[in-house]
Design an enzyme around this catalytic site. Structure first.
Site, mmCIF file in Angstrom:
data_model
loop_
_atom_site.group_PDB
_atom_site.id
_atom_site.type_symbol
_atom_site.label_atom_id
_atom_site.label_comp_id
_atom_site.label_asym_id
_atom_site.label_seq_id
_atom_site.Cartn_x
_atom_site.Cartn_y
_atom_site.Cartn_z
ATOM 1 N N GLY A 1 -5.442 52.300 94.873
ATOM 2 C CA GLY A 1 -4.546 52.010 93.759
ATOM 3 C C GLY A 1 -4.305 50.526 93.646
ATOM 4 N N GLY A 2 -3.269 50.169 92.915
ATOM 5 C CA GLY A 2 -2.987 48.761 92.698
ATOM 6 C C GLY A 2 -2.466 48.051 93.930
ATOM 7 N N VAL B 1 -6.126 54.461 100.447
ATOM 8 C CA VAL B 1 -5.922 55.624 101.304
ATOM 9 C C VAL B 1 -7.256 55.999 101.940
ATOM 10 C CG1 VAL B 1 -5.144 58.020 101.439
ATOM 11 C CG2 VAL B 1 -4.012 56.431 99.863
ATOM 12 N N LYS C 1 -2.448 55.495 104.633
ATOM 13 C CA LYS C 1 -2.149 54.691 103.457
ATOM 14 C C LYS C 1 -1.913 53.267 103.934
ATOM 15 C CE LYS C 1 1.050 54.206 99.545
ATOM 16 N NZ LYS C 1 2.234 54.782 98.855
ATOM 17 N N ASP D 1 6.949 58.815 89.668
ATOM 18 C CA ASP D 1 5.494 58.803 89.499
ATOM 19 C C ASP D 1 4.905 60.187 89.774
ATOM 20 O OD1 ASP D 1 3.121 57.593 88.767
ATOM 21 O OD2 ASP D 1 2.680 56.840 90.780
#
Length: 296
Positions: free
Chosen positions: A36-37, A41, A56, A147
């Protein structure tokens, strides 16, 4: 704990280069699961406990920023306080060889991955009840997720679903506004304006349920007829369809005030399926076990 995180960050040294097959303490990296940003992971193997785990690992540039360290601190504390079978357990969180590592149980796939194959109606209801229960538990503890999306529900054996990724989550305080962060497509209109609350999570969860049963994700602002609406209704009771429609109402005042109210409403629906093959008093073994462990 915030100060200790900063201290460890300062003393952690140059981050080790991460490669498939390399080791971080007792964890051997097996493959990359997603990026992701702010974090990547990885699937990994715990060489001491001999089990699969998910790591993570935020980008080292993110960890070097004091505000970002505060965000990590918040995520760790929120996940540590949530003890529910429908929420992914945080097993460990610490600096390892220059990287901040968060360790989780390894699931089979995300709900988004599962969408690529047909899901039986009874199984979809089972997933839905578990997801509502997990978000309701978070809301009981004043945690606003911000989210909720299919990628953040992880599937485990025996039809178990667990909510994860509390990186944007906040413990909600009355009258306190936060940023408009979230995921386009699942973000409530008021959240996009910088005013999220528990109704925003309800909206996002409602859209996940809509896609679960219809295979479609409506684009906001919604236009009638909603895409996939006939498929949504197929096999579902009118009460369950109405519950989903209420959850995704564009007006926050017409939605459930939080996932607790949404769960209370779904419990009053005795027959989620129109053929009455699934009942709230005789749920599937998986969902019954979830509910029993919740009470315990």
């Amino acid at each position: 704990m915030a100060s200790s995180l900063k201290l460890f960050s300062e003393e952690s040294g140059v981050p080790k280069t991460l490669r498939i097959g390399s080791r971080l303490d007792k964890y051997r990296i097996v493959r990359r699961l997603g990026e992701g940003g702010f974090a990547t992971v990885y699937a990994a193997h715990d060489t001491i406990e001999d089990r699969r785990v998910a790591l993570k690992i935020p980008d080292s540039r993110y960890v070097s920023n004091p505000q970002s360290v505060d965000d990590l601190q918040r995520e760790v504390r929120i996940m540590a306080m949530l003890n529910h079978p429908g929420i992914l357990t945080l097993r460990d969180a610490r600096f390892v060889e220059g990287h901040f590592v968060m360790v989780f149980p390894m699931g089979e796939e995300t709900l988004l991955d599962r969408f690529s194959r047909r899901i039986a109606r009874a199984n979809a209801v089972d997933y839905a009840l578990q997801m509502i229960d997990a978000v309701s538990y978070a809301h009981e503890h004043r945690v606003l997720h911000r989210d909720i999306k299919p990628e953040n529900f992880i599937l485990f054996p025996n039809q178990i679903v667990r909510l994860t990724d509390f990186g944007l989550a906040r413990v909600q305080r009355t009258g306190k506004h936060v940023s408009a962060s979230g995921t386009l497509g699942y973000m409530a209109p008021e959240q996009a304006m910088g005013h999220p609350d528990f109704r925003s999570d309800v909206f996002s969860l409602g859209l996940v349920l809509y896609r679960l049963f219809s295979g479609e994700l409506p684009d906001y602002p919604f236009e009638a007829p909603l895409p996939g609406y006939q498929k949504l209704r197929r096999g579902l009771s009118s009460e369950f369809v109405a519950l989903i429609r209420k959850a995704i109402d564009p007006s926050p005042k017409r939605r459930f005030r939080d996932a607790i109210a949404m769960q209370n409403a779904v419990r009053r629906i005795r027959f989620p399926l129109s053929d009455r093959s699934v009942t709230q008093t005789g749920r599937s073994e998986t969902t019954s076990r979830i509910s029993h462990r919740r009470v315990a």
